[in-house]
Design a protein around this motif. Structure first.
Motif, PDB file in Angstrom:
ATOM      1  N   SER A  71       0.825  -1.206   0.000  1.00  0.00           N
ATOM      2  CA  SER A  71       0.000   0.000   0.000  1.00  0.00           C
ATOM      3  C   SER A  71       0.859   1.256   0.000  1.00  0.00           C
ATOM      4  O   SER A  71       0.574   2.221  -0.732  1.00  0.00           O
ATOM      5  N   GLU A  72       1.923   1.260   0.809  1.00  0.00           N
ATOM      6  CA  GLU A  72       2.823   2.416   0.823  1.00  0.00           C
ATOM      7  C   GLU A  72       3.477   2.604  -0.534  1.00  0.00           C
ATOM      8  O   GLU A  72       3.598   3.741  -1.028  1.00  0.00           O
ATOM      9  N   ALA A  73       3.895   1.501  -1.149  1.00  0.00           N
ATOM     10  CA  ALA A  73       4.516   1.600  -2.468  1.00  0.00           C
ATOM     11  C   ALA A  73       3.524   2.140  -3.493  1.00  0.00           C
ATOM     12  O   ALA A  73       3.877   2.981  -4.336  1.00  0.00           O
ATOM     13  N   ALA A  74       2.271   1.687  -3.429  1.00  0.00           N
ATOM     14  CA  ALA A  74       1.264   2.155  -4.382  1.00  0.00           C
ATOM     15  C   ALA A  74       0.967   3.641  -4.185  1.00  0.00           C
ATOM     16  O   ALA A  74       0.877   4.407  -5.162  1.00  0.00           O
ATOM     17  N   LEU A  75       0.820   4.080  -2.938  1.00  0.00           N
ATOM     18  CA  LEU A  75       0.541   5.492  -2.672  1.00  0.00           C
ATOM     19  C   LEU A  75       1.713   6.379  -3.079  1.00  0.00           C
ATOM     20  O   LEU A  75       1.521   7.460  -3.655  1.00  0.00           O
ATOM     21  N   SER A  76       2.926   5.932  -2.778  1.00  0.00           N
ATOM     22  CA  SER A  76       4.100   6.718  -3.181  1.00  0.00           C
ATOM     23  C   SER A  76       4.245   6.744  -4.695  1.00  0.00           C
ATOM     24  O   SER A  76       4.651   7.754  -5.275  1.00  0.00           O
ATOM     25  N   PHE A  77       3.910   5.632  -5.348  1.00  0.00           N
ATOM     26  CA  PHE A  77       3.969   5.587  -6.809  1.00  0.00           C
ATOM     27  C   PHE A  77       2.974   6.574  -7.420  1.00  0.00           C
ATOM     28  O   PHE A  77       3.248   7.184  -8.459  1.00  0.00           O
ATOM     29  N   LEU A  78       1.818   6.747  -6.746  1.00  0.00           N
ATOM     30  CA  LEU A  78       0.822   7.705  -7.230  1.00  0.00           C
ATOM     31  C   LEU A  78       1.174   9.151  -6.870  1.00  0.00           C
ATOM     32  O   LEU A  78       0.479  10.075  -7.296  1.00  0.00           O
ATOM     33  N   GLY A  79       2.219   9.338  -6.058  1.00  0.00           N
ATOM     34  CA  GLY A  79       2.650  10.673  -5.700  1.00  0.00           C
ATOM     35  C   GLY A  79       2.012  11.234  -4.458  1.00  0.00           C
ATOM     36  O   GLY A  79       2.179  12.427  -4.159  1.00  0.00           O
ATOM     37  N   VAL A  80       1.270  10.412  -3.685  1.00  0.00           N
ATOM     38  CA  VAL A  80       0.611  10.896  -2.472  1.00  0.00           C
ATOM     39  C   VAL A  80       1.168  10.207  -1.225  1.00  0.00           C
ATOM     40  O   VAL A  80       0.598  10.344  -0.146  1.00  0.00           O
ATOM     41  N   GLY A  81       2.277   9.505  -1.381  1.00  0.00           N
ATOM     42  CA  GLY A  81       2.886   8.839  -0.241  1.00  0.00           C
ATOM     43  C   GLY A  81       4.077   9.633   0.278  1.00  0.00           C
ATOM     44  O   GLY A  81       4.027  10.858   0.390  1.00  0.00           O
ATOM     45  N   ILE A  82       5.133   8.922   0.628  1.00  0.00           N
ATOM     46  CA  ILE A  82       6.352   9.575   1.113  1.00  0.00           C
ATOM     47  C   ILE A  82       6.939  10.425  -0.010  1.00  0.00           C
ATOM     48  O   ILE A  82       7.141   9.958  -1.126  1.00  0.00           O
ATOM     49  N   GLN A  83       7.235  11.684   0.309  1.00  0.00           N
ATOM     50  CA  GLN A  83       7.674  12.633  -0.709  1.00  0.00           C
ATOM     51  C   GLN A  83       9.199  12.756  -0.719  1.00  0.00           C
ATOM     52  O   GLN A  83       9.838  12.740   0.334  1.00  0.00           O
ATOM     53  N   PRO A  84       9.803  12.879  -1.918  1.00  0.00           N
ATOM     54  CA  PRO A  84      11.237  13.156  -1.992  1.00  0.00           C
ATOM     55  C   PRO A  84      11.552  14.486  -1.319  1.00  0.00           C
ATOM     56  O   PRO A  84      10.681  15.356  -1.235  1.00  0.00           O
ATOM     57  N   PRO A  85      12.769  14.664  -0.797  1.00  0.00           N
ATOM     58  CA  PRO A  85      13.937  13.798  -0.993  1.00  0.00           C
ATOM     59  C   PRO A  85      13.977  12.552  -0.114  1.00  0.00           C
ATOM     60  O   PRO A  85      14.887  11.741  -0.259  1.00  0.00           O
ATOM     61  N   THR A  86      13.029  12.397   0.837  1.00  0.00           N
ATOM     62  CA  THR A  86      13.000  11.157   1.619  1.00  0.00           C
ATOM     63  C   THR A  86      12.761   9.988   0.683  1.00  0.00           C
ATOM     64  O   THR A  86      11.836  10.026  -0.145  1.00  0.00           O
ATOM     65  N   ALA A  87      13.576   8.953   0.833  1.00  0.00           N
ATOM     66  CA  ALA A  87      13.491   7.824  -0.081  1.00  0.00           C
ATOM     67  C   ALA A  87      12.552   6.762   0.453  1.00  0.00           C
ATOM     68  O   ALA A  87      12.502   6.499   1.657  1.00  0.00           O
ATOM     69  N   SER A  88      11.797   6.165  -0.442  1.00  0.00           N
ATOM     70  CA  SER A  88      11.046   4.942  -0.165  1.00  0.00           C
ATOM     71  C   SER A  88      11.015   4.137  -1.455  1.00  0.00           C
ATOM     72  O   SER A  88      11.223   4.688  -2.543  1.00  0.00           O
ATOM     73  N   TRP A  89      10.756   2.860  -1.333  1.00  0.00           N
ATOM     74  CA  TRP A  89      10.735   2.035  -2.535  1.00  0.00           C
ATOM     75  C   TRP A  89       9.642   2.491  -3.498  1.00  0.00           C
ATOM     76  O   TRP A  89       9.805   2.426  -4.714  1.00  0.00           O
ATOM     77  N   GLY A  90       8.537   2.977  -2.967  1.00  0.00           N
ATOM     78  CA  GLY A  90       7.451   3.427  -3.819  1.00  0.00           C
ATOM     79  C   GLY A  90       7.800   4.670  -4.617  1.00  0.00           C
ATOM     80  O   GLY A  90       7.553   4.726  -5.832  1.00  0.00           O
ATOM     81  N   ASN A  91       8.378   5.705  -3.965  1.00  0.00           N
ATOM     82  CA  ASN A  91       8.690   6.913  -4.740  1.00  0.00           C
ATOM     83  C   ASN A  91       9.906   6.728  -5.641  1.00  0.00           C
ATOM     84  O   ASN A  91      10.108   7.497  -6.577  1.00  0.00           O
ATOM     85  N   MET A  92      10.735   5.697  -5.376  1.00  0.00           N
ATOM     86  CA  MET A  92      11.791   5.372  -6.333  1.00  0.00           C
ATOM     87  C   MET A  92      11.182   4.843  -7.631  1.00  0.00           C
ATOM     88  O   MET A  92      11.654   5.173  -8.731  1.00  0.00           O
TER      89      MET A  92
END
Length: 310
Positions: A242-263
């Protein structure tokens, strides 16, 4: 007076046989449920392999920054999307940051969110399910209708709205995922409590004046603990996805903080996918391996803690 030998009398069993039977009986008595569960778990090769992979991944994201100089934030505009080299083991991303460093630190964030949200969701769900199953009546109806509301609500839309209001960070993500993820645990715990509360020892405790909270803490929840542990492992895998999906959509963990989803979100262009696999393949494999390992561990725990599932 001399003793006579009667061939019709049965021969006495050797003393060694009696001692062997006694030793086997003693070993059976000493075989505790936890040891039997561990033995069943170790006999499941996929579960053992999943546990090994999960331990390696967790230790890797925790200990690699201690032994290696990893900087996931330094930007190098002159070294953008460079191929893997000795200085950058997995190359660099679109602004020149080291992909390997971001993979390690992103694993910390993704696993922290997954494990923390699962723990919080299991605590909330176990408490609500235990109270609903023990008290019954209007308490049970209220909690279960509340669970129905949360299960029927579009979780993704709600999380996107809340993130848009309060912003996205680790604490907000953990609370939101747990808030929409406790319902399954509550239903399972409630079902187990409904069957356990009719047992003789629970009825005897109630006859002696035991209060509902005492019954929950001493008898009911400990009996349901094995299923709760299995549910928690599966929740961890689901929340990491779920975190990866939300970050992939741009509403999860925001850069510059890294997560597998926003990568993965930063590497969604067609040219990157087709010609720069070092930008999307490592986080994708990390998510897949982690979720697969956790699912194997959960299946192994289910079989080990409840042999009837085999």
């Amino acid at each position: 007076m001399t003793a006579t030998f009667d061939p019709n009398l049965p021969a006495a069993a050797p003393a060694a046989d009696h001692s062997h039977d006694a030793a086997e009986g003693l070993a059976a008595v000493r075989r505790s449920p936890s040891r039997m569960a561990l033995r069943r778990y170790m006999s499941n090769r996929l579960a053992v392999a999943g546990a090994v992979v999960l331990v390696v991944l967790v230790l890797g994201v925790l200990l690699l920054p201690v032994f290696m100089h990893l900087d996931p934030y330094t930007v190098d505009p002159l070294n953008v999307r460079a191929k893997p080299t000795g200085d950058h083991l997995l190359g660099t991303d679109g602004v020149g940051r080291d992909v390997f460093a971001r993979l390690v630190y992103g694993g910390r964030i993704s696993m922290l969110i997954g494990f923390s949200a699962a723990l919080l969701a299991v605590l909330i769900g176990s408490l609500i399910g235990a109270l609903a199953g023990t008290l019954g009546g209007w308490v049970d109806s209220t909690f279960m209708r509340m669970a129905d509301v949360f299960m029927s609500f579009p979780n993704l839309v709600a999380i996107i709205v809340v993130v848009g209001i309060f912003g996205a960070n680790v604490i907000v993500m953990v609370i939101l995922l747990a808030l929409f993820g406790w319902t399954q645990t509550a239903r399972v715990v409630r079902g187990m409590i409904l069957s356990l509360r009719e047992r003789e020892y629970v009825q005897a405790s109630r006859a002696f004046g035991a209060k509902p909270l005492w019954l929950i803490s001493r008898h009911l929840l400990p009996a349901a603990l094995s299923q709760v542990v299995v549910l928690m492992t599966l929740e961890v895998a689901g929340f990491i996805l779920s975190e990866a999906a939300l970050s992939f959509l741009g509403v999860g963990i925001q850069p510059p903080t890294a997560s597998w989803g926003n990568m993965l979100q930063a590497a969604q262009q067609y040219t990157v996918i087709s010609s720069m696999p070092w930008l999307w393949l490592p986080p994708g494999l990390a998510i897949a391996l982690t979720v697969l390992a956790i699912n194997f561990v959960g299946d192994g725990l289910r079989d080990a803690l409840d042999p009837r599932q085999r």
